[in-house]
Scaffold this motif. Sequence first.
Motif, PDB file in Angstrom:
ATOM      1  N   TYR A 147     -76.501 -29.434  33.072  1.00  9.02           N
ATOM      2  CA  TYR A 147     -76.962 -29.290  33.741  1.00  9.02           C
ATOM      3  C   TYR A 147     -76.814 -29.979  35.239  1.00  9.02           C
ATOM      4  CZ  TYR A 147     -79.981 -27.634  37.394  1.00  9.02           C
ATOM      5  OH  TYR A 147     -80.524 -27.270  38.652  1.00  9.02           O
TER       6      TYR A 147
ATOM      7  N   VAL B  87     -74.834 -24.345  39.709  1.00  9.61           N
ATOM      8  CA  VAL B  87     -74.554 -23.992  39.041  1.00  9.61           C
ATOM      9  C   VAL B  87     -75.298 -22.615  40.050  1.00  9.61           C
ATOM     10  CG1 VAL B  87     -76.369 -24.498  36.983  1.00  9.61           C
ATOM     11  CG2 VAL B  87     -77.283 -24.944  39.419  1.00  9.61           C
ATOM     12  N   GLU B  88     -75.677 -21.192  39.798  1.00  4.76           N
ATOM     13  CA  GLU B  88     -76.045 -20.294  40.980  1.00  4.76           C
ATOM     14  C   GLU B  88     -76.840 -20.336  42.062  1.00  4.76           C
ATOM     15  OE1 GLU B  88     -73.738 -18.461  42.210  1.00  4.76           O
ATOM     16  OE2 GLU B  88     -71.856 -18.412  39.986  1.00  4.76           O
TER      17      GLU B  88
ATOM     18  N   ASP C  17     -79.652 -18.880  41.017  1.00  3.59           N
ATOM     19  CA  ASP C  17     -81.059 -18.597  40.147  1.00  3.59           C
ATOM     20  C   ASP C  17     -81.051 -20.434  39.453  1.00  3.59           C
ATOM     21  OD1 ASP C  17     -78.932 -18.942  38.758  1.00  3.59           O
ATOM     22  OD2 ASP C  17     -79.262 -17.007  38.304  1.00  3.59           O
TER      23      ASP C  17
ATOM     24  N   LEU D 153     -79.454 -20.684  37.313  1.00  2.00           N
ATOM     25  CA  LEU D 153     -79.990 -20.789  35.294  1.00  2.00           C
ATOM     26  C   LEU D 153     -78.532 -20.664  35.502  1.00  2.00           C
ATOM     27  CD1 LEU D 153     -83.387 -19.003  35.530  1.00  2.00           C
ATOM     28  CD2 LEU D 153     -82.583 -21.360  34.811  1.00  2.00           C
ATOM     29  N   THR D 154     -77.710 -19.601  36.147  1.00  3.59           N
ATOM     30  CA  THR D 154     -76.625 -19.306  35.526  1.00  3.59           C
ATOM     31  C   THR D 154     -75.645 -20.224  36.374  1.00  3.59           C
ATOM     32  OG1 THR D 154     -77.219 -17.149  36.378  1.00  3.59           O
ATOM     33  CG2 THR D 154     -75.114 -17.325  35.920  1.00  3.59           C
ATOM     34  N   PHE D 155     -74.782 -20.803  35.299  1.00  7.05           N
ATOM     35  CA  PHE D 155     -73.182 -22.070  35.525  1.00  7.05           C
ATOM     36  C   PHE D 155     -72.326 -20.564  36.243  1.00  7.05           C
ATOM     37  CE2 PHE D 155     -75.660 -24.517  32.548  1.00  7.05           C
ATOM     38  CZ  PHE D 155     -75.828 -25.198  33.013  1.00  7.05           C
ATOM     39  N   LYS D 156     -71.828 -21.035  37.256  1.00  6.91           N
ATOM     40  CA  LYS D 156     -70.593 -20.941  38.093  1.00  6.91           C
ATOM     41  C   LYS D 156     -68.987 -21.289  37.027  1.00  6.91           C
ATOM     42  CE  LYS D 156     -71.940 -22.781  42.586  1.00  6.91           C
ATOM     43  NZ  LYS D 156     -71.916 -23.396  44.260  1.00  6.91           N
ATOM     44  N   LYS D 157     -68.250 -20.018  37.850  1.00  4.84           N
ATOM     45  CA  LYS D 157     -67.125 -20.630  36.882  1.00  4.84           C
ATOM     46  C   LYS D 157     -66.421 -22.083  37.571  1.00  4.84           C
ATOM     47  CE  LYS D 157     -67.166 -16.606  34.941  1.00  4.84           C
ATOM     48  NZ  LYS D 157     -67.992 -16.726  33.027  1.00  4.84           N
TER      49      LYS D 157
ATOM     50  N   SER E 197     -66.605 -21.191  32.231  1.00  6.89           N
ATOM     51  CA  SER E 197     -68.081 -21.584  32.495  1.00  6.89           C
ATOM     52  C   SER E 197     -68.337 -23.156  32.369  1.00  6.89           C
ATOM     53  CB  SER E 197     -69.089 -20.667  31.775  1.00  6.89           C
ATOM     54  OG  SER E 197     -70.534 -21.582  32.331  1.00  6.89           O
TER      55      SER E 197
ATOM     56  N   LYS F 105     -70.709 -24.632  31.699  1.00  6.32           N
ATOM     57  CA  LYS F 105     -72.113 -24.879  31.307  1.00  6.32           C
ATOM     58  C   LYS F 105     -71.277 -25.738  29.422  1.00  6.32           C
ATOM     59  CE  LYS F 105     -75.535 -23.354  28.277  1.00  6.32           C
ATOM     60  NZ  LYS F 105     -76.644 -21.980  28.001  1.00  6.32           N
TER      61      LYS F 105
END
Length: 200
Positions: free
Chosen positions: A109, A114-115, A117, A119-123, A136, A138
């Motif tokens: 993490y 992360v975006e 939110d 929760l969503t991992f960026k590229k 990703s 992550k």
Amino acid sequence: MARRAILLALSAAAATDREIYRCLRDHRADSSITPASSQIWEHNMQTPTFSRRSSIFLLMAALNTGLIPMAHGEPAGPDAIVGTWEADDDTVKLDMFKAGTEFQARMLYGNEIVEADKLTFKKDAKNPDPGLRARSLKNIIFITGLHWENGEWSGGSIYDASSGRTYNCKANVKDGKMHLRGYLGLPAMGQTRSFHRARG
């Protein structure tokens, strides 16, 4: 070393007490000494013995109390860095593991990767390698090449996905915390972040 010193002190005290007992026994056998002077002499002999034993007791208490922080301050072993760590400000969570002869870490993490939110991992859009920009972030392995030497982990590289740059890094573990330093060129030209063991 502290425990050995205690044992030596106890041994010396026991030997001294045996000598005092022998002298007291011989003294009692000497008929030329009156009972009154004998009582005074025995009192004077007993007082140093009590003081000596009290001193040894205090020494043991002090040393035993000191052994607790000494245990925490002992040098970390090579695998002490392995595990899940969280930054003290809770913005980064990583998993440090051993891969062959080196230590690496994967990103679990990071608030910068992360975006909105959380929760969503960026590229990995800023990676210098165009072929990796679609992946990703992550669980990416972002620390590589750490080797245990002279009480610390050094010689590693750390990838900063938020900028696409790679820095040198080193780490040490002290008092249950990992201190990870990223730098360019000399270690003095960098920044250290402190991590604690992940809870739960």
